[in-house]
Write a protein that holds these residues in place. Structure first.
Motif, PDB file in Angstrom:
ATOM      1  N   THR A 143       2.461 -28.635  15.425  1.00 45.16           N
ATOM      2  CA  THR A 143       3.566 -28.112  16.225  1.00 45.16           C
ATOM      3  C   THR A 143       3.050 -27.714  17.612  1.00 45.16           C
ATOM      4  N   PRO A 144       3.657 -28.233  18.682  1.00 47.54           N
ATOM      5  CA  PRO A 144       3.139 -27.945  20.034  1.00 47.54           C
ATOM      6  C   PRO A 144       3.193 -26.456  20.380  1.00 47.54           C
ATOM      7  N   GLY A 145       2.164 -26.001  21.086  1.00 49.34           N
ATOM      8  CA  GLY A 145       2.163 -24.669  21.677  1.00 49.34           C
ATOM      9  C   GLY A 145       1.987 -23.512  20.728  1.00 49.34           C
ATOM     10  N   LEU A 146       1.288 -23.701  19.624  1.00 46.40           N
ATOM     11  CA  LEU A 146       1.091 -22.592  18.690  1.00 46.40           C
ATOM     12  C   LEU A 146       0.252 -21.485  19.338  1.00 46.40           C
ATOM     13  N   GLN A 147       0.648 -20.225  19.049  1.00 46.76           N
ATOM     14  CA  GLN A 147      -0.089 -19.055  19.532  1.00 46.76           C
ATOM     15  C   GLN A 147      -1.153 -18.706  18.491  1.00 46.76           C
ATOM     16  N   ILE A 148      -2.355 -19.145  18.697  1.00 45.43           N
ATOM     17  CA  ILE A 148      -3.418 -18.981  17.711  1.00 45.43           C
ATOM     18  C   ILE A 148      -4.019 -17.574  17.822  1.00 45.43           C
ATOM     19  N   PRO A 149      -4.030 -16.811  16.713  1.00 45.48           N
ATOM     20  CA  PRO A 149      -4.593 -15.450  16.754  1.00 45.48           C
ATOM     21  C   PRO A 149      -6.111 -15.477  16.595  1.00 45.48           C
ATOM     22  N   ARG A 150      -6.729 -14.309  16.675  1.00 48.39           N
ATOM     23  CA  ARG A 150      -8.179 -14.233  16.484  1.00 48.39           C
ATOM     24  C   ARG A 150      -8.563 -14.500  15.026  1.00 48.39           C
ATOM     25  N   GLU A 151      -7.720 -14.029  14.088  1.00 48.62           N
ATOM     26  CA  GLU A 151      -8.002 -14.226  12.664  1.00 48.62           C
ATOM     27  C   GLU A 151      -6.841 -14.987  12.038  1.00 48.62           C
ATOM     28  N   LEU A 152      -7.143 -16.087  11.373  1.00 46.55           N
ATOM     29  CA  LEU A 152      -6.107 -16.925  10.772  1.00 46.55           C
ATOM     30  C   LEU A 152      -6.529 -17.327   9.366  1.00 46.55           C
ATOM     31  N   SER A 153      -5.667 -17.064   8.389  1.00 45.76           N
ATOM     32  CA  SER A 153      -5.912 -17.481   7.014  1.00 45.76           C
ATOM     33  C   SER A 153      -4.799 -18.417   6.569  1.00 45.76           C
ATOM     34  N   LEU A 154      -5.197 -19.595   6.106  1.00 43.42           N
ATOM     35  CA  LEU A 154      -4.277 -20.584   5.542  1.00 43.42           C
ATOM     36  C   LEU A 154      -4.644 -20.844   4.089  1.00 43.42           C
ATOM     37  N   ASP A 155      -5.187 -19.845   3.453  1.00 42.65           N
ATOM     38  CA  ASP A 155      -5.660 -19.941   2.067  1.00 42.65           C
ATOM     39  C   ASP A 155      -4.531 -20.399   1.139  1.00 42.65           C
ATOM     40  N   GLY A 198       5.178 -17.695  19.015  1.00 40.46           N
ATOM     41  CA  GLY A 198       5.247 -16.790  20.154  1.00 40.46           C
ATOM     42  C   GLY A 198       6.218 -15.647  19.992  1.00 40.46           C
ATOM     43  N   ARG A 199       6.961 -15.611  18.890  1.00 38.36           N
ATOM     44  CA  ARG A 199       7.932 -14.516  18.718  1.00 38.36           C
ATOM     45  C   ARG A 199       7.257 -13.194  18.386  1.00 38.36           C
ATOM     46  N   PHE A 200       5.978 -13.251  18.000  1.00 43.17           N
ATOM     47  CA  PHE A 200       5.196 -12.030  17.734  1.00 43.17           C
ATOM     48  C   PHE A 200       4.008 -12.031  18.700  1.00 43.17           C
ATOM     49  N   PRO A 201       4.201 -11.651  19.943  1.00 40.49           N
ATOM     50  CA  PRO A 201       3.189 -11.869  20.993  1.00 40.49           C
ATOM     51  C   PRO A 201       1.914 -11.066  20.850  1.00 40.49           C
ATOM     52  N   ALA A 202       1.936  -9.966  20.082  1.00 39.66           N
ATOM     53  CA  ALA A 202       0.756  -9.102  19.992  1.00 39.66           C
ATOM     54  C   ALA A 202      -0.134  -9.436  18.799  1.00 39.66           C
ATOM     55  N   LEU A 203       0.220 -10.437  18.013  1.00 43.58           N
ATOM     56  CA  LEU A 203      -0.536 -10.727  16.791  1.00 43.58           C
ATOM     57  C   LEU A 203      -1.981 -11.107  17.086  1.00 43.58           C
ATOM     58  N   THR A 204      -2.894 -10.454  16.349  1.00 44.05           N
ATOM     59  CA  THR A 204      -4.309 -10.836  16.374  1.00 44.05           C
ATOM     60  C   THR A 204      -4.772 -11.314  15.002  1.00 44.05           C
ATOM     61  N   GLU A 205      -3.970 -11.049  13.959  1.00 47.53           N
ATOM     62  CA  GLU A 205      -4.321 -11.482  12.612  1.00 47.53           C
ATOM     63  C   GLU A 205      -3.075 -12.037  11.918  1.00 47.53           C
ATOM     64  N   VAL A 206      -3.201 -13.251  11.378  1.00 55.13           N
ATOM     65  CA  VAL A 206      -2.103 -13.898  10.657  1.00 55.13           C
ATOM     66  C   VAL A 206      -2.646 -14.502   9.372  1.00 55.13           C
ATOM     67  N   ALA A 207      -1.925 -14.268   8.286  1.00 59.25           N
ATOM     68  CA  ALA A 207      -2.247 -14.909   7.009  1.00 59.25           C
ATOM     69  C   ALA A 207      -0.979 -15.561   6.478  1.00 59.25           C
ATOM     70  N   LEU A 208      -1.056 -16.859   6.245  1.00 63.22           N
ATOM     71  CA  LEU A 208       0.030 -17.618   5.617  1.00 63.22           C
ATOM     72  C   LEU A 208      -0.556 -18.198   4.338  1.00 63.22           C
ATOM     73  N   ILE A 209      -0.449 -17.436   3.260  1.00 65.62           N
ATOM     74  CA  ILE A 209      -1.163 -17.743   2.020  1.00 65.62           C
ATOM     75  C   ILE A 209      -0.187 -18.281   0.985  1.00 65.62           C
ATOM     76  N   GLN A 210      -0.505 -19.451   0.450  1.00 62.89           N
ATOM     77  CA  GLN A 210       0.311 -20.082  -0.590  1.00 62.89           C
ATOM     78  C   GLN A 210       1.777 -20.156  -0.157  1.00 62.89           C
ATOM     79  N   CYS A 211       1.989 -20.748   0.998  1.00 61.70           N
ATOM     80  CA  CYS A 211       3.345 -20.920   1.523  1.00 61.70           C
ATOM     81  C   CYS A 211       3.759 -22.393   1.561  1.00 61.70           C
ATOM     82  N   ASN A 212       2.955 -23.272   0.948  1.00 61.33           N
ATOM     83  CA  ASN A 212       3.233 -24.715   0.961  1.00 61.33           C
ATOM     84  C   ASN A 212       3.262 -25.275   2.384  1.00 61.33           C
TER      85      ASN A 212
END
Length: 325
Positions: free
Chosen positions: A230-242, A208-222
């Motif tokens: 984790t409770p209460g995650l702010q899920i964006p429209r586009e999410l990559s966990l590649d 929630g610290r980035f309230p305007a996010l619509t796209e998030v990529a967390l790629i190769q972050c282990n």
């Protein structure tokens, strides 16, 4: 009967002026075009002349040499022209500290997007450059492996809406600092890649610290499966966990998030998804907006695909299964 109305039509004077300019432009290109592009040909680059000022500039490969055998750099003439230009997007590949300093001393005022691929510079030199470009809206940084980015170099970029950081040595402290910056409230896209030291801390991007996010990529972050619970995650429209080896347990945890209904595009390229992970997506009642799904080839059987095809909740338009080595 009704009166006949006759209107006099006139050709717009501006159109006549533009046609005259275009004719003159064609004459100049025919007369001087070869000489204008000759220097490019001498270094093996094909070029053509286009009327008008460029919106985008790419400077690739800072290690080539000029026709005299000397290292080719962004020289004073180039920087003067760049500073006076209306260029809005620049991509620099392996720029030196001297090149970045030269641009910082005479920055292009219309610049809105900057991509730096493996700059040969310190955090301090990046800080000086970015301080000269406060109007930037998009910043992409691909660092060399082992580089430790001082996150405060981004502080001057208060108009930032899109940020991409690869191999930048981020940790939880850096993410916390990023979340306190003025641009945090404006960011719409945040992509973090090849920062394996983050592990479970990477999920802080979605707290929630980035309230305007619509796209998030967390790629190769282990990123482990447990982080997705984790409770209460702010899920964006586009999410990559590649590249996080996300397993079926992680998919189950994601599907249980109350705001997973926001998802329109999900990339979970991983060999650990298996049929159970696809089945979890297929039966999740809150995935009605999901339209695009990317999963790894070889991590599941036809049964998983059949489950998706039979789903009454996830109405996919696109299913991508890239071949991975």
């Amino acid at each position: 009967g009704n009166p006949l109305v006759i209107e006099k039509a006139q050709v717009d004077a501006e159109l006549i002026r533009l046609a005259t300019l275009q004719r003159r432009c064609n004459q100049l290109v025919e007369q001087h075009g070869a000489s204008w592009t000759r220097s490019f040909g001498e270094v093996g680059v094909t070029a053509s002349y286009v009327r008008g000022l460029p919106d985008e500039l790419q400077v690739l490969g800072a290690h080539h040499v000029d026709r005299y055998g000397k290292p080719a750099i962004v020289d004073a003439d180039f920087v003067r022209a760049l500073g006076a230009s209306t260029v809005r997007s620049i991509h620099l590949s392996q720029p030196s500290a001297a090149e970045l300093s030269a641009i910082a001393a005479n920055p292009p005022r219309e610049l809105r997007r900057l991509e730096l691929f493996r700059p040969r510079a310190t955090s301090h030199e990046l800080r000086v450059l970015l301080a000269s470009l406060p109007a930037l809206e998009v910043f992409e940084l691909f660092c060399v492996d082992g580089f430790q980015l001082a996150i405060d170099v981004l502080a001057p970029l208060q108009r930032l809406v899109e940020l991409q950081l690869y191999e930048s040595g981020l940790d939880r402290k850096a993410l916390d600092a990023l979340g306190r910056m003025p641009a945090a409230a404006r960011l719409r896209a945040l992509r973090i890649g090849c920062n394996r030291g983050l592990a479970a801390d990477a999920i802080a991007v979605l707290d929630g610290r980035f309230p305007a996010l619509t796209e998030v990529a967390l790629i190769q972050c282990n990123l482990p499966d447990t982080a997705l619970a984790t409770p209460g995650l702010q899920i964006p429209r586009e999410l990559s966990l590649d590249g996080n080896e996300t397993g079926a347990a992680g998919i189950e945890a994601l599907c249980a998030q109350p705001r997973v209904e926001n998802l329109e595009s999900l990339d979970v390229t991983s060999f650990r998804i298996h049929d159970a992970g696809l089945a979890a997506i297929a039966r999740c009642p809150r995935l009605g907006n999901l339209r695009s799904l990317v999963v790894a080839h070889g991590g599941f059987s036809d049964a998983g695909i059949d489950a998706l095809a039979a789903s009454t909740s996830a109405r996919l338009h696109t299913l991508r299964i890239p071949q991975t080595s």
